[in-house]
Design a protein around this motif. Structure first.
Motif, mmCIF file in Angstrom:
data_model
loop_
_atom_site.group_PDB
_atom_site.id
_atom_site.type_symbol
_atom_site.label_atom_id
_atom_site.label_comp_id
_atom_site.label_asym_id
_atom_site.label_seq_id
_atom_site.Cartn_x
_atom_site.Cartn_y
_atom_site.Cartn_z
ATOM 1 N N LYS A 1 0.558 -1.042 -0.289
ATOM 2 C CA LYS A 1 0.276 0.145 -0.065
ATOM 3 C C LYS A 1 0.722 1.554 -0.216
ATOM 4 C CE LYS A 1 -3.550 2.297 2.356
ATOM 5 N NZ LYS A 1 -2.711 3.358 2.749
ATOM 6 N N GLU B 1 -5.284 -0.452 4.628
ATOM 7 C CA GLU B 1 -6.096 0.113 4.333
ATOM 8 C C GLU B 1 -5.957 1.799 5.206
ATOM 9 O OE1 GLU B 1 -7.880 -0.028 2.594
ATOM 10 O OE2 GLU B 1 -8.537 -1.970 1.864
ATOM 11 N N GLN C 1 -11.835 1.719 4.546
ATOM 12 C CA GLN C 1 -11.096 3.147 3.693
ATOM 13 C C GLN C 1 -11.753 4.747 3.562
ATOM 14 O OE1 GLN C 1 -9.683 4.469 -0.189
ATOM 15 N NE2 GLN C 1 -8.695 2.725 1.354
ATOM 16 N N SER D 1 -9.987 -0.617 -3.276
ATOM 17 C CA SER D 1 -9.567 -1.342 -1.822
ATOM 18 C C SER D 1 -9.913 -1.576 -1.480
ATOM 19 C CB SER D 1 -9.049 0.191 -1.020
ATOM 20 O OG SER D 1 -8.194 -0.317 -0.471
#
Length: 390
Positions: free
Chosen positions: A32, A71, A87, A109
């Motif tokens: 990420k 996240e 998110q 996501s």
């Protein structure tokens, strides 16, 4: 409406049938992108959301990650409760929120996270700061923009809203496919449990902190009530300022890790602060002149050390064990006996924080500190019990 079946049926449409016919293997998922720099307002809102989540789940909370590996916010629990992944999308007040674009990005996501975790999560959450995040008929009945946290499970929304969510879910899959960012994952909802998908809105408008972040102030009030402390606007504002100072202003590289003790600690601090020292010399069997001299010269050190939970919580544990072991009435003599016993434990601890005191000074400071903990033992115990701190 069965959202999963609806998506399955729609995948045969011309717009989406590529998802069934052209599944690509694109390698492992990239880490990420935690180096992305959100706006100051967006990062502030993300921290506010994380604190609200921490307060909302305080009993089972272990810790929260902001800008986690998967996240924006990751909530981890004790007692074998599965994590929650969130998110977060934020729109500046001067902007018109691009509701569907934000929803699609969230649904790009969260399904990937569902696959990476193989469905082992308690909830997947899309949180935003604007009214009507889906834009459907009669949405005000579900997302009225009140001064509170509004959470709705996707499966209880009207069919028109569920269809919009499903459409954006498939649009997100198409984007992953067309941009070659699927990274080996099949573009489906195999591990995406729609019953665990939540959409949350948090109002962040208002003239001051108390009105702009009423959701957070409401959660703080619940925390104070759990701790059986007296609720006041001053205490709520002090807690708010403490959280913002700790988790926003001092955050490094736009990351933060919020532990359960970090949320509870200010309750301890405010409980242990400014305890009256009247007649303390008599209570700890020390010369009044010596005690007054030490409290005058080393008052700041004593105050700071008495607000350190890693020091006073073990003293409290020792006090509770001492009461059980002796099984007698807690009176002045009992407290003096406990204070004497605790000196040997505390002096090495005090030396780690300051090694410049004399033997007599260490002894008196240890007695003062123990006495303060004993005075507030009931309050500290209520905070521990009310917040589930073991």
């Amino acid at each position: 409406m069965d959202i999963k079946q609806y998506i399955k049926d729609k995948r045969s449409d011309d717009e989406f049938n590529i998802l069934d016919k052209d599944i690509k293997t694109l390698g492992n998922r990239d880490v990420k992108n935690s180096t992305a720099v959100p706006s100051a307002a967006g990062w502030y809102f993300q921290i506010i959301t994380a604190i609200i989540c921490a307060l909302d789940t305080i009993m089972n909370l272990d810790y929260i990650k902001v800008e986690g590996e998967k996240e924006d916010i990751e909530v981890y629990f004790n007692n074998n409760v599965l994590p929650k992944y969130i998110q977060v999308k934020h729109s500046e007040l001067s902007e018109t929120p691009k509701r569907m674009d934000f929803l699609k990005k969230a649904l790009t996501s969260l399904p990937t996270t569902s696959i990476e975790t193989k469905g082992k999560y308690s909830n997947l959450v899309y949180a935003c700061n604007f009214q009507d995040p889906i834009k459907f008929d009669n949405s005000e009945a579900y997302f009225s923009f009140k001064k509170e946290l509004i959470e709705q499970n996707a499966i209880i929304l009207p069919q028109s809203a569920q269809e919009k969510i499903a459409y954006q879910f498939m649009q997100a899959q198409l984007w992953l496919h067309d941009s070659n960012k699927g990274n080996g994952y099949e573009y489906n909802d195999k591990f995406f449990d729609w019953e665990k998908f939540i959409i949350a809105t948090i109002n962040d408008t208002g003239a001051n902190d108390a009105t702009q972040y009423q959701t957070l102030f409401d959660k703080i009030e619940i925390l104070i009530d759990l701790a059986e402390m007296e609720i006041s606007s001053g205490l709520k504002k002090n807690l708010f300022d403490y959280y913002i100072s700790s988790f926003y202003k001092n955050a490094k590289m736009h990351r933060a890790k919020i532990k359960k003790i970090d949320i509870i600690n200010p309750l301890f601090i405010f409980t242990m602060r400014n305890i009256p020292m009247t007649n303390i010399a008599t209570r700890i069997d020390e010369d009044e002149f010596d005690v007054e001299l030490i409290t005058t010269n080393y008052g700041d050190f004593i105050e700071n050390i008495s607000e350190n939970h890693s020091i006073f919580l073990p003293i409290l544990d020792d006090f509770e064990k001492f009461k059980i072991a002796n099984n007698v009435t807690v009176d002045a003599q009992f407290i003096r006996s406990f204070i004497l016993k605790e000196i040997d434990f505390l002096i090495p601890v005090l030396k780690k924080h300051n090694n410049t005191f004399t033997a007599d000074e260490y002894r008196i400071i240890a007695k003062i500190l123990t006495h303060k903990v004993v005075l507030k033992s009931r309050n500290i115990s209520k905070i521990k019990k009310g917040t589930g701190l073991s």
